[in-house]
Scaffold this active site. Structure first.
Site, short mmCIF file in Angstrom:
data_model
loop_
_atom_site.label_atom_id
_atom_site.label_comp_id
_atom_site.label_asym_id
_atom_site.label_seq_id
_atom_site.Cartn_x
_atom_site.Cartn_y
_atom_site.Cartn_z
N LEU A 34 7.91 1.19 5.82
CA LEU A 34 8.95 0.17 5.74
C LEU A 34 10.29 0.74 5.28
O LEU A 34 11.33 0.42 5.88
CB LEU A 34 8.50 -1.00 4.84
N THR A 78 0.85 -1.18 0.00
CA THR A 78 0.00 0.00 0.00
C THR A 78 0.90 1.25 0.00
O THR A 78 2.07 1.18 0.39
CB THR A 78 -0.96 0.00 1.21
N THR A 122 1.53 4.41 1.59
CA THR A 122 2.32 4.92 2.70
C THR A 122 3.24 3.84 3.26
O THR A 122 4.40 4.10 3.60
CB THR A 122 1.42 5.49 3.81
N CYS A 123 2.74 2.63 3.33
CA CYS A 123 3.54 1.52 3.87
C CYS A 123 4.77 1.26 3.00
O CYS A 123 5.86 1.03 3.52
CB CYS A 123 2.68 0.26 3.96
N SER A 124 4.60 1.31 1.68
CA SER A 124 5.69 1.01 0.75
C SER A 124 6.61 2.19 0.47
O SER A 124 7.78 1.99 0.16
CB SER A 124 5.11 0.53 -0.59
#
EC number: 1.11.1.27
Length: 167
Positions: free
Chosen positions: A53, A45, A47-49
């Site tokens: 992370l 997703t 923001t996560c990518s």
């Protein structure tokens, strides 16, 4: 109600890929170690990518130099977590953990309903620091935000705690 600093990490089994699907229970995962564990609502997703992370990848060596292990967890299957880690060049030692059924998020009291986005029940975005399975710091994001669960924020909080005299 969600877990709080001073609480022990609840006992749940998580999955990961290492020569096939492996299982690890949280007491084993956290036992006799200092660990930062951060949760994302979903692998791949935006923001996560793009931010969450990658920040922990960038600062991984800083955590390790302090004797702190790092783990990422999401309500995704272990194959997705492995592929996501490979795509973002996650270093060896940064654990990519699967909470496929959301049992860990639910046990922590940090589950959210993302059904409106077609994602079902997921983990809230958060980061925690635990020593030997006891939560010392917990930072949970407000919906739609990315501030307090970043690697940079966690490092700043650990620095601040290290400078605070104990009574």
């Amino acid at each position: 109600m969600s877990v709080q600093p001073g609480d022990r990490i609840p006992e749940v089994v998580l999955k990961y890929i290492n020569d096939g699907v492996q299982a690890i229970d949280t007491p084993t995962l956290f036992q006799s170690r200092n660990m930062v564990l951060f949760a994302v609502p979903g692998a791949f997703t935006p923001t996560c990518s793009e931010r969450h992370l990658p920040g922990f990848v960038e600062h991984f060596d800083t955590f390790r130099a302090r004797g702190i292990e790092v783990a990422c967890v999401a309500v995704n299957d272990p194959f997705v977590m492995q592929a996501w880690g490979a795509q973002l060049a996650v270093p060896d030692g940064l654990r990519m953990l699967s909470d496929g059924n959301g049992d860990f998020a639910r046990a922590l009291g940090l589950e959210m309903d993302a059904s409106a986005y077609g994602m079902g029940r997921r983990a809230k975005r958060f980061a925690l620091y635990a020593e030997d399975g006891v939560i010392r710091h917990l930072f949970v994001e407000a919906p739609g935000e990315f501030k307090v669960s970043s690697a940079e924020h966690m490092l700043a909080q650990l620095d601040q705690a290290a400078q605070t005299p104990t009574s």
